[in-house]
Design a protein around this motif. Structure first.
Motif, PDB file in Angstrom:
ATOM      1  N   UNK A 187       0.838  -1.208   0.000  1.00  0.00           N
ATOM      2  CA  UNK A 187       0.000   0.000   0.000  1.00  0.00           C
ATOM      3  C   UNK A 187       0.867   1.250   0.000  1.00  0.00           C
ATOM      4  N   UNK A 188       1.914   1.252   0.837  1.00  0.00           N
ATOM      5  CA  UNK A 188       2.781   2.423   0.927  1.00  0.00           C
ATOM      6  C   UNK A 188       3.601   2.613  -0.349  1.00  0.00           C
ATOM      7  N   UNK A 189       4.151   1.506  -0.886  1.00  0.00           N
ATOM      8  CA  UNK A 189       5.010   1.588  -2.062  1.00  0.00           C
ATOM      9  C   UNK A 189       4.238   2.008  -3.295  1.00  0.00           C
ATOM     10  N   UNK A 190       3.035   1.474  -3.450  1.00  0.00           N
ATOM     11  CA  UNK A 190       2.223   1.777  -4.642  1.00  0.00           C
ATOM     12  C   UNK A 190       1.269   2.958  -4.424  1.00  0.00           C
ATOM     13  N   UNK A 191       1.374   3.568  -3.251  1.00  0.00           N
ATOM     14  CA  UNK A 191       0.535   4.728  -2.916  1.00  0.00           C
ATOM     15  C   UNK A 191      -0.946   4.411  -3.103  1.00  0.00           C
ATOM     16  N   UNK A 192      -1.355   3.285  -2.573  1.00  0.00           N
ATOM     17  CA  UNK A 192      -2.751   2.853  -2.611  1.00  0.00           C
ATOM     18  C   UNK A 192      -3.481   3.473  -1.421  1.00  0.00           C
ATOM     19  N   UNK A 193      -4.735   3.817  -1.613  1.00  0.00           N
ATOM     20  CA  UNK A 193      -5.526   4.388  -0.517  1.00  0.00           C
ATOM     21  C   UNK A 193      -5.665   3.383   0.625  1.00  0.00           C
ATOM     22  N   UNK A 194      -5.373   3.831   1.823  1.00  0.00           N
ATOM     23  CA  UNK A 194      -5.432   2.934   2.974  1.00  0.00           C
ATOM     24  C   UNK A 194      -6.885   2.621   3.344  1.00  0.00           C
ATOM     25  N   UNK A 195      -7.168   1.362   3.717  1.00  0.00           N
ATOM     26  CA  UNK A 195      -8.540   1.009   4.106  1.00  0.00           C
ATOM     27  C   UNK A 195      -8.898   1.606   5.463  1.00  0.00           C
ATOM     28  N   UNK A 196     -10.184   1.749   5.734  1.00  0.00           N
ATOM     29  CA  UNK A 196     -10.625   2.288   7.022  1.00  0.00           C
ATOM     30  C   UNK A 196     -10.276   1.341   8.155  1.00  0.00           C
ATOM     31  N   UNK A 197     -10.435   0.034   7.903  1.00  0.00           N
ATOM     32  CA  UNK A 197     -10.049  -0.967   8.899  1.00  0.00           C
ATOM     33  C   UNK A 197      -8.707  -1.556   8.495  1.00  0.00           C
ATOM     34  N   UNK A 198      -7.858  -1.841   9.473  1.00  0.00           N
ATOM     35  CA  UNK A 198      -6.507  -2.310   9.190  1.00  0.00           C
ATOM     36  C   UNK A 198      -6.325  -3.796   9.511  1.00  0.00           C
ATOM     37  N   UNK A 199      -7.424  -4.559   9.485  1.00  0.00           N
ATOM     38  CA  UNK A 199      -7.296  -6.002   9.695  1.00  0.00           C
ATOM     39  C   UNK A 199      -6.824  -6.644   8.400  1.00  0.00           C
ATOM     40  N   UNK A 200      -6.411  -7.921   8.495  1.00  0.00           N
ATOM     41  CA  UNK A 200      -5.809  -8.606   7.361  1.00  0.00           C
ATOM     42  C   UNK A 200      -6.764  -8.692   6.172  1.00  0.00           C
ATOM     43  N   UNK A 201      -8.041  -8.925   6.436  1.00  0.00           N
ATOM     44  CA  UNK A 201      -9.003  -9.038   5.339  1.00  0.00           C
ATOM     45  C   UNK A 201      -9.114  -7.727   4.572  1.00  0.00           C
ATOM     46  N   UNK A 202      -9.240  -6.616   5.285  1.00  0.00           N
ATOM     47  CA  UNK A 202      -9.373  -5.304   4.635  1.00  0.00           C
ATOM     48  C   UNK A 202      -8.092  -4.923   3.895  1.00  0.00           C
ATOM     49  N   UNK A 203      -6.951  -5.232   4.516  1.00  0.00           N
ATOM     50  CA  UNK A 203      -5.670  -4.919   3.884  1.00  0.00           C
ATOM     51  C   UNK A 203      -5.501  -5.703   2.585  1.00  0.00           C
ATOM     52  N   UNK A 204      -5.860  -6.984   2.624  1.00  0.00           N
ATOM     53  CA  UNK A 204      -5.730  -7.803   1.425  1.00  0.00           C
ATOM     54  C   UNK A 204      -6.661  -7.313   0.314  1.00  0.00           C
ATOM     55  N   UNK A 205      -7.902  -6.946   0.689  1.00  0.00           N
ATOM     56  CA  UNK A 205      -8.836  -6.443  -0.313  1.00  0.00           C
ATOM     57  C   UNK A 205      -8.318  -5.165  -0.975  1.00  0.00           C
ATOM     58  N   UNK A 206      -7.549  -4.374  -0.221  1.00  0.00           N
ATOM     59  CA  UNK A 206      -7.018  -3.126  -0.773  1.00  0.00           C
ATOM     60  C   UNK A 206      -5.942  -3.365  -1.826  1.00  0.00           C
ATOM     61  N   UNK A 207      -5.123  -4.401  -1.614  1.00  0.00           N
ATOM     62  CA  UNK A 207      -4.023  -4.643  -2.557  1.00  0.00           C
ATOM     63  C   UNK A 207      -4.407  -5.623  -3.651  1.00  0.00           C
TER      64      UNK A 207
END
Length: 277
Positions: A187-207
């Motif tokens: 997320x940081x490297x590709x400058x992706x918008x951070x999810x509202x929740x920081x659990x593994x499921x939300x993080x994975x859905x973001x990337x």
């Protein structure tokens, strides 16, 4: 492996008598050569990045293979290149031992000396490629390290494995944190918008979408579409399952009284699970 410019030029000189061609291969025999020896479809799209000629496909194959495979490949090509020469030498050696032929040992010696002279530049190339694989790939990994530092991921990875035996619940928590760290780094490297929740499921859905891992990804080859969709769906289930395992069997939300290192993970075979997270 990454070959040097002069090594690439030497490969072209030795194996590409005509521009774009490789030895005497036709399209059919070139495909069969890689199928028989390397179980590879040399006409796959991945080998056309430099162009669609046989030579360009050969160079692409070399760059994606480890050094020992490159050495094997070049030796096979060299053997094919010198098939007639080696056959002549073999026949001369056999005839020189028979009185019915006029082949002398001196003539055989000349043939062998000429072959040794021809083989010398090829052998030097093989020796270089076979003995210096680490130095050739090191700049690539150094560049990756500078672009994307995974120090936090490495720490969680080590913590997970250090705790496998003595504290499996803590190991599950560290393993999940490691995956969260990978997603956060992407997320940081590709400058992706951070999810509202920081659990593994939300993080994975973001990337998932930026990395092309969504199950609804369009697949051009219909015969593998179902297989690819199944794999991508399994990745989503895996991320969710790891998060659930951390919640139910990890230490992120505390321990029950008297529970330490001998929970439900023991019944499931915690070593089997943790070594695959």
């Amino acid at each position: 492996m990454k070959i040097k410019n002069y090594q690439r030029e030497k490969i072209c000189e030795l194996f590409s008598p005509s521009s774009g061609y490789v030895l005497d291969f036709s399209n059919k025999t070139f495909a069969e050569f890689f199928e028989d020896h390397f179980e590879t479809n040399i006409y796959a799209e991945v080998f056309s990045e430099k162009g669609t000629s046989k030579l360009n496909r050969l160079l692409c194959f070399i760059e994606v293979c480890p050094s020992h495979v490159v050495v094997e490949l070049l030796n096979l090509l060299w053997k094919r290149r010198n098939k007639e020469r080696d056959s002549e030498i073999e026949q001369a050696v056999m005839q020189s031992s028979l009185e019915s032929f006029s082949i002398t040992p001196e003539y055989v010696e000349i043939l062998l000396d000429n072959a040794a002279v021809e083989d010398k530049p090829f052998q030097e190339l093989i020796d270089e490629i076979g003995t210096a694989p680490v130095q050739m790939v090191q700049p690539h990994f150094s560049k990756l390290t500078k672009e994307w530092t995974l120090d936090t991921v490495e720490r969680e990875f080590q913590r997970a494995f250090d705790s496998v035996e003595k504290d499996p619940e803590a190991s599950v928590t560290a393993a999940c944190s490691m995956l969260e760290g990978v997603c956060k780094s992407i997320i940081a490297t590709r400058e992706i918008e951070r999810p509202k929740r920081m659990d593994i499921k939300s993080l994975y859905l973001s990337v998932r979408e930026p990395l092309g891992l969504a199950p609804d990804k369009s697949i051009s080859q219909s015969e593998i579409e179902g297989d690819v969709r199944a794999i991508l769906s399994a990745l989503s289930n895996l991320a969710q399952g790891i998060g659930s395992l951390r919640t139910h069997a990890g230490t992120a939300h505390g321990r029950e009284r008297g529970v330490f290192g001998d929970s439900i993970l023991g019944l499931l075979g915690h070593q089997f699970l943790l070594r695959r997270l």
